[in-house]
Design a protein around this motif. Structure first.
Motif, PDB file in Angstrom:
ATOM      1  N   HIS A 272      -0.952  11.133 -26.091  1.00 41.25           N
ATOM      2  CA  HIS A 272      -0.809  11.508 -24.689  1.00 41.25           C
ATOM      3  C   HIS A 272      -0.561  13.022 -24.500  1.00 41.25           C
ATOM      4  N   LEU A 276      -2.977  15.915 -22.817  1.00 40.16           N
ATOM      5  CA  LEU A 276      -2.599  16.689 -21.625  1.00 40.16           C
ATOM      6  C   LEU A 276      -2.798  18.182 -21.893  1.00 40.16           C
ATOM      7  N   ARG A 277      -2.397  18.596 -23.112  1.00 39.81           N
ATOM      8  CA  ARG A 277      -2.541  20.026 -23.451  1.00 39.81           C
ATOM      9  C   ARG A 277      -4.002  20.453 -23.491  1.00 39.81           C
ATOM     10  N   ASP A 279      -6.265  19.606 -21.584  1.00 45.70           N
ATOM     11  CA  ASP A 279      -6.678  19.904 -20.216  1.00 45.70           C
ATOM     12  C   ASP A 279      -8.139  19.501 -19.934  1.00 45.70           C
ATOM     13  N   TYR A 282      -8.947  13.532 -19.787  1.00 45.66           N
ATOM     14  CA  TYR A 282      -7.716  12.742 -19.729  1.00 45.66           C
ATOM     15  C   TYR A 282      -6.698  13.411 -18.805  1.00 45.66           C
ATOM     16  N   ALA A 283      -6.533  14.722 -18.976  1.00 48.73           N
ATOM     17  CA  ALA A 283      -5.564  15.462 -18.157  1.00 48.73           C
ATOM     18  C   ALA A 283      -5.945  15.344 -16.677  1.00 48.73           C
ATOM     19  N   TRP A 286      -5.127  11.838 -15.495  1.00 41.78           N
ATOM     20  CA  TRP A 286      -3.670  11.717 -15.396  1.00 41.78           C
ATOM     21  C   TRP A 286      -3.173  12.358 -14.092  1.00 41.78           C
TER      22      TRP A 286
END
Ligand code: ATP
Length: 300
Positions: A272, A276-277, A279, A282-283, A286
């Protein structure tokens, strides 16, 4: 007057029997339909699992020849690992689950379980090794005990109880006046989405397969029910190789690994925080879901 009602009673009985027959048949034909697509290779051996790792090797697939859904998928799930599969609607998540259960064969590439090509082993042994907790399980018009016991032939009453306990549905069943003998389904007790999913979890615990596919419900449950269901799903996943198809990302933040699927291709994979990092998709998904949550929480 009572005499008069007796034939009506009989009619009701005949109607119910035929109706149940039709429901069972519909359920059966759906399975048979799917099974018609694939056949056992001549002399195919049974799948022999010591370590239930899964490998998708350059898998191409389309339901119709003119439309490819999966474009050369490569990924691995180690034995005992829990991997979440996410991606936009229509990306191919359920298709991957259907291929793993061998409802269809890939057009090219292979799917291996513990090093064995699933197209080369008997379907019976393959399906015995995989448990599915679907989004919306079908309940038979029978007792709740039957519906759980369906997970394993010749299940003893004690095993059914244990499975119900594991799926956190035992207190609910015990509070019913007729307990495990309570009729459910069309003509009996209606179960909520969460309760139905617990029945499916209990069935899977009873089946005790080395591999599990969890298809998370799309419909939003209230957050307490969601947390409870998650806890029981985690119990099913423990000690098994698990593929969890997730629609709400909040539920899979602690998966060992997340595969992000986009248009039948693996766009990203990682944990996860890593995703997110990055970017990327997925980010973005989210951020969108977080915004929707805040929106939902706002008073009207
Ligand atoms: P969702 O999150 O909405 O459940 P998904 O990622 O699970 O979507 P799939 O159900 O795998 O997506 O579908 C992938 C594509 O395959 C979709 O475009 C869908 O229309 C198509 N598809 C799915 N099932 C069939 C089928 N039985 N016959 C033909 N096309 C199908």
């Amino acid at each position: 007057l009572l005499q008069l009602f007796r034939p009506l009673d009989l009619l009701g009985f005949v109607y119910r029997t035929i109706r149940q027959g039709l429901i069972d048949m519909a359920a059966m034909f759906r399975l048979i339909d799917a099974e018609m697509e694939v056949e056992d290779a001549p002399g195919a051996p049974a799948l022999n699992i010591a370590r239930p790792g899964i490998i998708f090797e350059n898998v191409h697939f389309g339901y119709d020849e003119d439309r490819t859904i999966l474009h050369g998928l490569d990924f691995e799930i180690a034995a005992g690992e829990t991997v979440a599969l996410v991606g936009p609607s229509g990306a191919g998540k359920s298709t991957i689950a259907r291929l793993l259960f061998r409802f269809y064969d890939p057009a090219a590439g292979r799917i291996l379980i513990d090093g064995q090509d699933i197209a080369q082993v008997t379907q019976e042994s393959l399906r015995a090794a995989i448990g599915i907790v679907p989004q919306d399980s079908v309940l038979f018009n029978d007792t709740i005990g039957y519906n759980i016991g369906y997970g394993r032939a010749n299940a003893e009453q004690d095993d059914i109880r244990e499975a119900a306990r594991g799926a956190a549905i035992l207190p609910f069943i015990e509070a019913l006046p007729e307990g495990f003998d309570t009729q459910v389904g069309e003509r009996g007790l209606k179960l909520s989405g969460g309760e139905k999913q617990r029945v499916a979890i209990a069935r899977t615990l009873l089946k005790d397969p080395p591999i599990v596919i969890l298809d998370e419900a799309t419909s939003a449950l209230d957050s307490r029910t969601e947390q409870e269901i998650l806890a029981t799903l985690n119990r099913v996943a423990r000690g098994r190789t698990t593929l969890a198809i997730a629609h709400r990302l909040s539920t899979i933040a602690d998966a060992d690994r997340i595969l992000v699927l986009e248009n039948g291709r693996l766009a990203e994979q990682g944990r996860h925080a890593q995703l997110l990092r990055r970017d990327g998709l997925y980010a973005e998904m989210w951020a969108r879901q977080q915004a929707e949550r805040t929106e939902d929480a706002r008073p009207a």
